[in-house]
Design an enzyme around this catalytic site. Structure first.
Site, PDB file in Angstrom:
ATOM      1  N   ARG A  38       0.824  -1.217   0.000  1.00 17.13           N
ATOM      2  CA  ARG A  38       0.000   0.000   0.000  1.00 17.13           C
ATOM      3  C   ARG A  38       0.858   1.267   0.000  1.00 17.13           C
ATOM      4  O   ARG A  38       0.490   2.257   0.627  1.00 17.13           O
ATOM      5  CB  ARG A  38      -0.958   0.018   1.199  1.00 17.13           C
ATOM      6  CG  ARG A  38      -1.953  -1.119   1.213  1.00 17.13           C
ATOM      7  CD  ARG A  38      -2.988  -0.920   0.121  1.00 17.13           C
ATOM      8  NE  ARG A  38      -4.071  -1.876   0.221  1.00 17.13           N
ATOM      9  CZ  ARG A  38      -5.230  -1.621   0.831  1.00 17.13           C
ATOM     10  NH1 ARG A  38      -5.448  -0.457   1.355  1.00 17.13           N
ATOM     11  NH2 ARG A  38      -6.156  -2.530   0.863  1.00 17.13           N
ATOM     12  N   ARG A  42      -3.464   6.608   0.042  1.00 17.24           N
ATOM     13  CA  ARG A  42      -3.889   7.758   0.826  1.00 17.24           C
ATOM     14  C   ARG A  42      -2.843   8.385   1.728  1.00 17.24           C
ATOM     15  O   ARG A  42      -3.084   9.434   2.300  1.00 17.24           O
ATOM     16  CB  ARG A  42      -5.126   7.395   1.639  1.00 17.24           C
ATOM     17  CG  ARG A  42      -6.358   7.338   0.758  1.00 17.24           C
ATOM     18  CD  ARG A  42      -7.516   6.796   1.516  1.00 17.24           C
ATOM     19  NE  ARG A  42      -7.191   5.472   2.022  1.00 17.24           N
ATOM     20  CZ  ARG A  42      -7.960   4.785   2.843  1.00 17.24           C
ATOM     21  NH1 ARG A  42      -9.066   5.313   3.286  1.00 17.24           N
ATOM     22  NH2 ARG A  42      -7.605   3.577   3.231  1.00 17.24           N
ATOM     23  N   ARG A  51      -6.514  11.643  -7.605  1.00 19.13           N
ATOM     24  CA  ARG A  51      -7.716  10.822  -7.465  1.00 19.13           C
ATOM     25  C   ARG A  51      -8.992  11.646  -7.260  1.00 19.13           C
ATOM     26  O   ARG A  51     -10.094  11.094  -7.300  1.00 19.13           O
ATOM     27  CB  ARG A  51      -7.553   9.880  -6.264  1.00 19.13           C
ATOM     28  CG  ARG A  51      -6.966   8.500  -6.551  1.00 19.13           C
ATOM     29  CD  ARG A  51      -7.930   7.577  -7.269  1.00 19.13           C
ATOM     30  NE  ARG A  51      -9.275   7.602  -6.721  1.00 19.13           N
ATOM     31  CZ  ARG A  51      -9.682   6.959  -5.634  1.00 19.13           C
ATOM     32  NH1 ARG A  51      -8.851   6.197  -4.978  1.00 19.13           N
ATOM     33  NH2 ARG A  51     -10.921   7.071  -5.201  1.00 19.13           N
ATOM     34  N   ASP A  87      -6.613  -3.108  -7.353  1.00 22.55           N
ATOM     35  CA  ASP A  87      -7.175  -3.637  -6.117  1.00 22.55           C
ATOM     36  C   ASP A  87      -7.478  -5.114  -6.327  1.00 22.55           C
ATOM     37  O   ASP A  87      -7.671  -5.557  -7.466  1.00 22.55           O
ATOM     38  CB  ASP A  87      -8.453  -2.898  -5.710  1.00 22.55           C
ATOM     39  CG  ASP A  87      -8.845  -3.245  -4.274  1.00 22.55           C
ATOM     40  OD1 ASP A  87      -8.302  -2.637  -3.344  1.00 22.55           O
ATOM     41  OD2 ASP A  87      -9.657  -4.175  -4.091  1.00 22.55           O
ATOM     42  N   TYR A 162     -14.728 -11.831   0.744  1.00 16.37           N
ATOM     43  CA  TYR A 162     -15.531 -10.677   0.301  1.00 16.37           C
ATOM     44  C   TYR A 162     -16.776 -11.124  -0.463  1.00 16.37           C
ATOM     45  O   TYR A 162     -17.869 -10.586  -0.283  1.00 16.37           O
ATOM     46  CB  TYR A 162     -14.696  -9.729  -0.566  1.00 16.37           C
ATOM     47  CG  TYR A 162     -13.703  -8.929   0.247  1.00 16.37           C
ATOM     48  CD1 TYR A 162     -14.140  -7.914   1.092  1.00 16.37           C
ATOM     49  CD2 TYR A 162     -12.345  -9.186   0.178  1.00 16.37           C
ATOM     50  CE1 TYR A 162     -13.239  -7.187   1.850  1.00 16.37           C
ATOM     51  CE2 TYR A 162     -11.437  -8.467   0.926  1.00 16.37           C
ATOM     52  CZ  TYR A 162     -11.885  -7.465   1.770  1.00 16.37           C
ATOM     53  OH  TYR A 162     -11.003  -6.750   2.524  1.00 16.37           O
TER      54      TYR A 162
HETATM   55  O1  CP3 Z   1       0.303   0.554  -3.211  1.00 18.90           O
HETATM   56  C1  CP3 Z   1      -0.235  -0.567  -3.268  1.00 18.90           C
HETATM   57  O2  CP3 Z   1      -0.023  -1.444  -2.404  1.00 18.90           O
HETATM   58  C2  CP3 Z   1      -1.060  -0.919  -4.501  1.00 18.90           C
HETATM   59  C3  CP3 Z   1      -2.442  -0.723  -4.382  1.00 18.90           C
HETATM   60  C4  CP3 Z   1      -3.375  -1.673  -3.641  1.00 18.90           C
HETATM   61  C5  CP3 Z   1      -4.699  -1.265  -3.356  1.00 18.90           C
HETATM   62  N1  CP3 Z   1      -5.350  -2.333  -2.819  1.00 18.90           N
HETATM   63  C6  CP3 Z   1      -5.268   0.065  -3.643  1.00 18.90           C
HETATM   64  C7  CP3 Z   1      -6.367   0.540  -2.778  1.00 18.90           C
HETATM   65  C8  CP3 Z   1      -3.226  -2.993  -3.208  1.00 18.90           C
HETATM   66  C9  CP3 Z   1      -2.012  -3.901  -3.252  1.00 18.90           C
HETATM   67  C10 CP3 Z   1      -4.499  -3.404  -2.702  1.00 18.90           C
HETATM   68  C11 CP3 Z   1      -4.785  -4.762  -2.216  1.00 18.90           C
HETATM   69  C12 CP3 Z   1      -5.945  -4.996  -1.355  1.00 18.90           C
HETATM   70  N2  CP3 Z   1      -7.217  -4.495  -1.475  1.00 18.90           N
HETATM   71  C13 CP3 Z   1      -5.958  -5.914  -0.275  1.00 18.90           C
HETATM   72  C14 CP3 Z   1      -4.770  -6.726   0.147  1.00 18.90           C
HETATM   73  C15 CP3 Z   1      -3.788  -5.888   0.881  1.00 18.90           C
HETATM   74  C16 CP3 Z   1      -4.068  -5.709   2.334  1.00 18.90           C
HETATM   75  O3  CP3 Z   1      -4.096  -4.535   2.764  1.00 18.90           O
HETATM   76  O4  CP3 Z   1      -4.200  -6.704   3.036  1.00 18.90           O
HETATM   77  C17 CP3 Z   1      -7.251  -5.909   0.288  1.00 18.90           C
HETATM   78  C18 CP3 Z   1      -7.698  -6.715   1.472  1.00 18.90           C
HETATM   79  C19 CP3 Z   1      -8.049  -5.018  -0.478  1.00 18.90           C
HETATM   80  C20 CP3 Z   1      -9.488  -4.702  -0.317  1.00 18.90           C
HETATM   81  C21 CP3 Z   1      -9.631  -3.256  -0.008  1.00 18.90           C
HETATM   82  N3  CP3 Z   1      -9.570  -2.251  -0.967  1.00 18.90           N
HETATM   83  C22 CP3 Z   1      -9.770  -2.629   1.262  1.00 18.90           C
HETATM   84  C23 CP3 Z   1      -9.904  -3.361   2.574  1.00 18.90           C
HETATM   85  C24 CP3 Z   1      -9.763  -1.239   1.030  1.00 18.90           C
HETATM   86  C25 CP3 Z   1      -9.757  -0.145   2.074  1.00 18.90           C
HETATM   87  C26 CP3 Z   1     -11.012   0.593   2.203  1.00 18.90           C
HETATM   88  C27 CP3 Z   1     -10.707   1.943   2.853  1.00 18.90           C
HETATM   89  O5  CP3 Z   1     -10.949   2.948   2.176  1.00 18.90           O
HETATM   90  O6  CP3 Z   1     -10.242   1.968   4.002  1.00 18.90           O
HETATM   91  C28 CP3 Z   1      -9.642  -1.032  -0.355  1.00 18.90           C
HETATM   92  C29 CP3 Z   1      -9.603   0.268  -1.058  1.00 18.90           C
HETATM   93  C30 CP3 Z   1      -8.283   0.649  -1.629  1.00 18.90           C
HETATM   94  N4  CP3 Z   1      -7.479  -0.160  -2.376  1.00 18.90           N
HETATM   95  C31 CP3 Z   1      -7.691   1.929  -1.542  1.00 18.90           C
HETATM   96  C32 CP3 Z   1      -6.487   1.873  -2.283  1.00 18.90           C
HETATM   97  C33 CP3 Z   1      -5.514   2.981  -2.550  1.00 18.90           C
HETATM   98  C34 CP3 Z   1      -8.272   3.123  -0.794  1.00 18.90           C
HETATM   99  C35 CP3 Z   1      -9.394   3.702  -1.570  1.00 18.90           C
HETATM  100  C36 CP3 Z   1      -9.198   5.149  -1.900  1.00 18.90           C
HETATM  101  O7  CP3 Z   1      -8.072   5.677  -1.912  1.00 18.90           O
HETATM  102  O8  CP3 Z   1     -10.234   5.761  -2.226  1.00 18.90           O
END
Ligand code: CP3
Length: 355
Positions: A38, A42, A51, A87, A162
């Site tokens: 990640r 953010r 974004r 994602d 999910y």
């Molecule tokens: O920089 C990186 O690592 C690449 C981007 C990345 C994202 N999601 C972008 C994202 C990666 C590798 C993921 C994987 C992901 N997504 C996982 C596995 C990694 C982990 O943390 O265990 C999981 C479980 C998800 C599912 C998911 N997507 C969640 C739980 C969330 C968070 C929701 C929140 O807003 O708190 C997301 C959204 C997400 N994926 C964001 C990003 C940058 C945030 C959304 C935003 O910026 O609007």
């Protein structure tokens, strides 16, 4: 082909010889390579800016935006690898599952998968379903130069959590009810997801990704016997399906201290470790022949510089006897993290591990 041979014509020699890929292959490195799960997202003001007004899943389908966001942490922190901005639910959306990512909540699935009839909604994924992935990775590998690009996907269990729950869960009660109550339906669901996941990883590798990570973020919810019986076969199928490319395969989960040996058995080249198990102990649990990735507690970055350096040094010390070590956090960067603390951490790890 083994992980020690470059796939023909896929990546430039400088990329193949990068510290990150060398560490994954358990070869000697000039310094311990670092990247952060990640790392895009953010915690970066430049991410929030690009974004603005664009929903998360839509942002993943715009190659220029994906390229920019993927490059942001590389430019800023000088990490040793980029991770493709996407994602874990993107391939599911691409095959027509009605889902969204709600800000601050995570993935939400409109109609959860609960019955055998629901399985028919999980059709095969083809490269034509995700043209933006191929296009973005092409652009990225040109921009990245010698910095390797990590492709990724969600592991069958974490995706199933999910799909069956319909969203984020603390207990996984619906998913586990299927696993315990209808093991054949569960096995078929995970097998379907393994095929979709393998196809999605292949698209990324064919387009130029130098390594892949399988995120089984929520596997730590499982007892070892259940993991072995009901989850490991599907994850192993994914790793097998991409073995022929010879790119390093990383396997990551949270709270997986009791599963590390089994996660190694599933077939990855590198096993990710969260902060709960020190890396020397993790190496004993995983067994020989694997590199490890991890494992600084991401909350440490909220402490001062001295504390961050002392804790980072503890990680490096625990990793001193390892066959290969990729420095990372034990889970993703927490959104409120000060980006400068991440930049300083990269500098520290590079300096302290220089050989
Ligand atoms: O920089 C990186 O690592 C690449 C981007 C990345 C994202 N999601 C972008 C994202 C990666 C590798 C993921 C994987 C992901 N997504 C996982 C596995 C990694 C982990 O943390 O265990 C999981 C479980 C998800 C599912 C998911 N997507 C969640 C739980 C969330 C968070 C929701 C929140 O807003 O708190 C997301 C959204 C997400 N994926 C964001 C990003 C940058 C945030 C959304 C935003 O910026 O609007």
């Amino acid at each position: 082909m083994t992980a020690n041979e470059a796939p023909a014509g896929k990546q430039p020699t400088e990329t193949y010889d990068s510290a990150f890929l060398k560490a994954c292959r358990r070869e000697p490195v000039p310094h311990t390579p670092v990247w952060f799960m990640r790392q895009a997202g953010r915690s970066l003001p430049e991410y929030l800016k690009v974004r603005e007004g664009i929903p998360m899943l839509e942002s993943c389908t715009r190659p220029e935006l994906v390229t920019e966001i993927t490059l942001q942490p590389v430019r800023r922190h000088h990490v040793d690898a980029a991770i493709y901005y996407s994602d874990i639910v993107v391939p599911l959306k691409a095959i027509g599952i009605d889902l969204d990512i709600k800000p601050g909540v995570g993935p939400v699935v409109e109609k959860p998968i609960r019955t055998r009839a629901d399985l028919a909604r999980l059709r095969d994924l083809t490269p034509e379903d995700v043209p933006y992935v191929t296009e973005a990775i092409g652009m990225l590998t040109r921009e990245l130069g010698s910095t390797p690009l990590i492709g990724f996907a969600g592991a069958p269990f974490t995706l199933a959590s999910y799909l069956v729950e319909g969203g984020t869960s603390r207990t996984y009660e619906n998913a586990k009810a299927m696993m315990y109550g209808d093991p054949q339906l569960w096995a078929d669901l995970l097998d379907r997801l393994a095929e979709i996941t393998a196809a999605f990883l292949k698209v990324q590798i064919e387009a130029g990704a130098s390594a892949v990570q399988l995120f089984d973020s929520w596997a730590g919810a499982l007892a070892p016997a259940d993991y072995r019986r009901s989850v490991l076969p599907a994850s192993a199928k994914v790793f097998d399906a991409v073995a022929e490319y010879g790119v390093p395969r990383i396997h990551f989960g949270v709270g997986t201290g009791e599963l590390l040996g089994l996660m190694g058995e599933a077939g990855a080249d590198v096993v990710g470790v969260d902060w709960r198990v020190p890396l020397d102990e993790a190496a004993r649990r995983v067994g020989p022949g694997k590199a490890l990735q991890g494992n600084l507690d991401p909350t440490v970055l909220f402490a001062g510089k001295d504390a961050v350096e002392a804790k980072a040094q503890e990680v490096l010390d625990a990793a001193a006897g390892l066959e290969g070590h990729v420095f990372n956090l034990g889970h993703g960067v927490i959104p409120n993290t000060d980006p400068d603390a991440l930049t300083r951490l990269v500098e520290y790890v590079h300096g302290a591990s220089a050989r």
